[in-house]
Structures are given as structure tokens and as C-alpha cells.
Design a protein around this motif. Structure first.
Motif, PDB file in Angstrom:
ATOM      1  N   ALA A  26     -32.569   9.998 -57.889  1.00  0.00           N
ATOM      2  CA  ALA A  26     -31.885  10.962 -58.530  1.00  0.00           C
ATOM      3  C   ALA A  26     -30.795  10.488 -59.371  1.00  0.00           C
ATOM      4  O   ALA A  26     -30.716  10.452 -60.686  1.00  0.00           O
ATOM      5  N   LEU A  27     -29.959   9.490 -58.847  1.00  0.00           N
ATOM      6  CA  LEU A  27     -28.791   8.801 -59.650  1.00  0.00           C
ATOM      7  C   LEU A  27     -29.323   7.630 -60.520  1.00  0.00           C
ATOM      8  O   LEU A  27     -28.830   7.510 -61.749  1.00  0.00           O
ATOM      9  N   SER A  28     -30.289   7.120 -60.114  1.00  0.00           N
ATOM     10  CA  SER A  28     -31.007   6.163 -61.010  1.00  0.00           C
ATOM     11  C   SER A  28     -31.555   7.064 -62.318  1.00  0.00           C
ATOM     12  O   SER A  28     -31.526   6.291 -63.334  1.00  0.00           O
ATOM     13  N   GLU A  29     -32.309   7.996 -62.115  1.00  0.00           N
ATOM     14  CA  GLU A  29     -32.716   8.725 -63.265  1.00  0.00           C
ATOM     15  C   GLU A  29     -31.641   9.373 -64.007  1.00  0.00           C
ATOM     16  O   GLU A  29     -31.807   9.250 -65.329  1.00  0.00           O
ATOM     17  N   LEU A  30     -30.671   9.739 -63.492  1.00  0.00           N
ATOM     18  CA  LEU A  30     -29.701  10.084 -64.190  1.00  0.00           C
ATOM     19  C   LEU A  30     -28.744   9.035 -65.085  1.00  0.00           C
ATOM     20  O   LEU A  30     -28.619   9.237 -66.393  1.00  0.00           O
ATOM     21  N   ALA A  31     -28.643   7.833 -64.504  1.00  0.00           N
ATOM     22  CA  ALA A  31     -28.201   6.681 -65.216  1.00  0.00           C
ATOM     23  C   ALA A  31     -28.815   6.371 -66.338  1.00  0.00           C
ATOM     24  O   ALA A  31     -28.704   5.865 -67.606  1.00  0.00           O
ATOM     25  N   LEU A  32     -30.341   6.165 -66.131  1.00  0.00           N
ATOM     26  CA  LEU A  32     -31.331   6.008 -67.214  1.00  0.00           C
ATOM     27  C   LEU A  32     -31.219   6.917 -68.388  1.00  0.00           C
ATOM     28  O   LEU A  32     -31.120   6.706 -69.646  1.00  0.00           O
ATOM     29  N   THR A  33     -31.097   8.342 -67.978  1.00  0.00           N
ATOM     30  CA  THR A  33     -31.042   9.350 -69.159  1.00  0.00           C
ATOM     31  C   THR A  33     -29.695   8.987 -69.923  1.00  0.00           C
ATOM     32  O   THR A  33     -29.732   9.129 -71.254  1.00  0.00           O
ATOM     33  N   VAL A  34     -28.402   8.823 -69.149  1.00  0.00           N
ATOM     34  CA  VAL A  34     -27.304   8.456 -70.048  1.00  0.00           C
ATOM     35  C   VAL A  34     -27.417   7.446 -70.829  1.00  0.00           C
ATOM     36  O   VAL A  34     -27.034   7.579 -71.866  1.00  0.00           O
ATOM     37  N   ALA A  35     -27.879   6.548 -70.410  1.00  0.00           N
ATOM     38  CA  ALA A  35     -28.259   5.093 -71.067  1.00  0.00           C
ATOM     39  C   ALA A  35     -28.913   5.321 -72.534  1.00  0.00           C
ATOM     40  O   ALA A  35     -28.499   4.849 -73.452  1.00  0.00           O
ATOM     41  N   GLU A  36     -29.931   5.976 -72.146  1.00  0.00           N
ATOM     42  CA  GLU A  36     -30.772   6.362 -73.278  1.00  0.00           C
ATOM     43  C   GLU A  36     -30.187   7.142 -74.385  1.00  0.00           C
ATOM     44  O   GLU A  36     -30.143   6.917 -75.550  1.00  0.00           O
ATOM     45  N   GLN A  37     -29.540   7.988 -74.082  1.00  0.00           N
ATOM     46  CA  GLN A  37     -28.782   8.745 -74.879  1.00  0.00           C
ATOM     47  C   GLN A  37     -27.695   7.983 -75.613  1.00  0.00           C
ATOM     48  O   GLN A  37     -27.449   8.200 -76.698  1.00  0.00           O
ATOM     49  N   GLU A  38     -26.924   7.296 -74.712  1.00  0.00           N
ATOM     50  CA  GLU A  38     -26.074   6.406 -75.458  1.00  0.00           C
ATOM     51  C   GLU A  38     -26.637   5.496 -76.377  1.00  0.00           C
ATOM     52  O   GLU A  38     -26.175   5.406 -77.689  1.00  0.00           O
ATOM     53  N   TYR A  39     -27.798   5.006 -76.125  1.00  0.00           N
ATOM     54  CA  TYR A  39     -28.527   3.956 -76.980  1.00  0.00           C
ATOM     55  C   TYR A  39     -28.915   4.803 -78.504  1.00  0.00           C
ATOM     56  O   TYR A  39     -28.704   4.443 -79.543  1.00  0.00           O
ATOM     57  N   GLU A  40     -29.264   6.013 -78.161  1.00  0.00           N
ATOM     58  CA  GLU A  40     -29.865   6.925 -79.519  1.00  0.00           C
ATOM     59  C   GLU A  40     -28.537   7.054 -80.278  1.00  0.00           C
ATOM     60  O   GLU A  40     -28.601   7.107 -81.431  1.00  0.00           O
ATOM     61  N   ASP A  41     -27.241   7.469 -79.591  1.00  0.00           N
ATOM     62  CA  ASP A  41     -26.329   7.620 -80.331  1.00  0.00           C
ATOM     63  C   ASP A  41     -25.859   6.463 -81.128  1.00  0.00           C
ATOM     64  O   ASP A  41     -25.312   6.521 -82.184  1.00  0.00           O
ATOM     65  N   MET A  42     -25.788   5.486 -80.408  1.00  0.00           N
ATOM     66  CA  MET A  42     -25.416   4.210 -81.189  1.00  0.00           C
ATOM     67  C   MET A  42     -26.525   3.955 -82.431  1.00  0.00           C
ATOM     68  O   MET A  42     -25.917   3.383 -83.459  1.00  0.00           O
ATOM     69  N   SER A  43     -27.557   4.220 -82.470  1.00  0.00           N
ATOM     70  CA  SER A  43     -28.590   3.895 -83.311  1.00  0.00           C
ATOM     71  C   SER A  43     -28.230   4.852 -84.550  1.00  0.00           C
ATOM     72  O   SER A  43     -28.420   4.537 -85.624  1.00  0.00           O
ATOM     73  N   GLU A  44     -27.995   6.119 -84.137  1.00  0.00           N
ATOM     74  CA  GLU A  44     -27.523   6.939 -85.160  1.00  0.00           C
ATOM     75  C   GLU A  44     -26.500   6.685 -85.820  1.00  0.00           C
ATOM     76  O   GLU A  44     -26.188   6.578 -87.061  1.00  0.00           O
ATOM     77  N   MET A  45     -25.363   6.230 -85.255  1.00  0.00           N
ATOM     78  CA  MET A  45     -24.028   5.744 -85.913  1.00  0.00           C
ATOM     79  C   MET A  45     -24.314   4.445 -86.623  1.00  0.00           C
ATOM     80  O   MET A  45     -23.782   4.416 -87.797  1.00  0.00           O
ATOM     81  N   SER A  46     -24.972   3.484 -86.315  1.00  0.00           N
ATOM     82  CA  SER A  46     -25.571   2.434 -87.030  1.00  0.00           C
ATOM     83  C   SER A  46     -26.369   2.664 -88.229  1.00  0.00           C
ATOM     84  O   SER A  46     -25.646   2.270 -89.156  1.00  0.00           O
ATOM     85  N   TRP A  47     -27.116   3.643 -88.166  1.00  0.00           N
ATOM     86  CA  TRP A  47     -27.882   4.025 -89.290  1.00  0.00           C
ATOM     87  C   TRP A  47     -27.035   4.557 -90.215  1.00  0.00           C
ATOM     88  O   TRP A  47     -26.930   4.648 -91.529  1.00  0.00           O
TER      89      TRP A  47
END
Length: 56
Positions: A26-47
Motif C-alpha cells: 500500500a505504501l509503495s502504491e501511494l508513493a508511486l501515485t504521489v511521484a506520478e502527480q508531481e511529475y505531471e505537475d512539473m510537466s505542466e509547469m514546464s509547459w
């Protein structure tokens, strides 16, 4: 007079090792979800910053 019986110790529903594995998963899945959201946020900021600098 009847003899009192010793209480039977209760067993946990899941063994500690299994519980640890479930929590780790469960912790691994949560960490992956958070990392994916941060990546998407950074991609949006960059764009967004690229679009703003192009517009000026």
C-alpha cells in the motif's frame, strides 16, 4: 462445582508478516501515485513557463 476453563488466546486475523507485506504494498502504491502527480505537475509547469516565454 464446574472448573473454570482457561481462556483461549485470540489469534490475529492476519499474521504479522502478511500484514507487513500488505502495508508495504500500500505504501509503495501511494508513493508511486504521489511521484506520478508531481511529475505531471512539473510537466505542466514546464509547459506553462515555455508558453509564457514564447508569448512575450
Amino acid at each position: 462445582m464446574p472448573k473454570n476453563k482457561k481462556p483461549v488466546p485470540r489469534k490475529s486475523s492476519t499474521p504479522p508478516q502478511e500484514k507487513e507485506e500488505v502495508l508495504s504494498q500500500a505504501l509503495s502504491e501511494l508513493a508511486l501515485t504521489v511521484a506520478e502527480q508531481e511529475y505531471e505537475d512539473m510537466s505542466e509547469m514546464s509547459w506553462t513557463s515555455t508558453a509564457r516565454s514564447s508569448a512575450t
